[in-house]
Design an enzyme around this catalytic site. Sequence first.
Site: not given
Length: 307
Positions: A117, A138, A150, A189
């Site tokens: 992440s 991700h 991602e 994130n």
Amino acid sequence: MTDINRIAVIGAGLMGHGIALACARAGFDVTITDPVPEARTSVKSRIAESLGLLGADQAQVEAALGNVHVRANVRDAVETASLVFEAAPEKLELKQSIFLEIEAYAPPDAILASNTSVMPITAIMSQLQDKSRALGTHWWNPPHIIPLVEVIRTADTTEETMAATIAVLTRAGKTPVRVEKDVPGFIGNRLQHALWREAISLVERGICDAPAVDTVVKASFGRRLAVLGPLENADLVGCDLTLDIHNTVLADIENRAGPSPLLEDLVSSGRLGMKTGEGFRAWSPEEAKALREKVVSHLRRLEDILD
């Protein structure tokens, strides 16, 4: 790389079982392994349970499970794979050692993908001999429900590797997004934790309490985020208005480089959230369970609506 049908998943925990589920459900041949024997023996039953929660019937469950093959070790899992997803815990040295083992046994043209992440993909792949076929993917939790993946390019990743990975993810029913530079936190994130930083700051500064923050998000802009992204919204209201707002508010928004002292105090005092019964607010086991179930139910309904 043009014909990828065999996928290996290293790690059979929460993320690994969901990645395997998504790929197997899409018709890929999936091998999966985990160093913990219990994780290996239970992974098929957990996949079946998750499929049932998604509304799959018995025939669909059996079809997906027929594509999943549990292996005892990394070598057996990756030796015929065209693409390998690593889903191990977020520890750099562990991931590095796993990829050295994967590279030793996987076919020389197999794509090597790390699921993380926030960790830099470049660092994870730094010890590989051939870094051109390595990248990051991700998957968001739960990976068999959340559409986004991602796809992170390093300075060494070839365009062929990026394109082939995106094609696999698209076939698996996911929504892949290219991340062209390997920065910590990638896209999602970075956005999420920018919001969290300000949310924590509002409580820390006594502007409001934690329930007020969550209520504001859920009862206002959070309702439209699934169909209206932040830059779409800026274009909708007008970039001139957006600039006016920024000129007024940005100077007062939290911009410290490090974590909030409030967050550090919560962690140091053992108030870790739902798993300890208290974080920014108190949680009974029943409340925590109800919220988790509400999130999954909401995500399932939202998927049906947006489809």
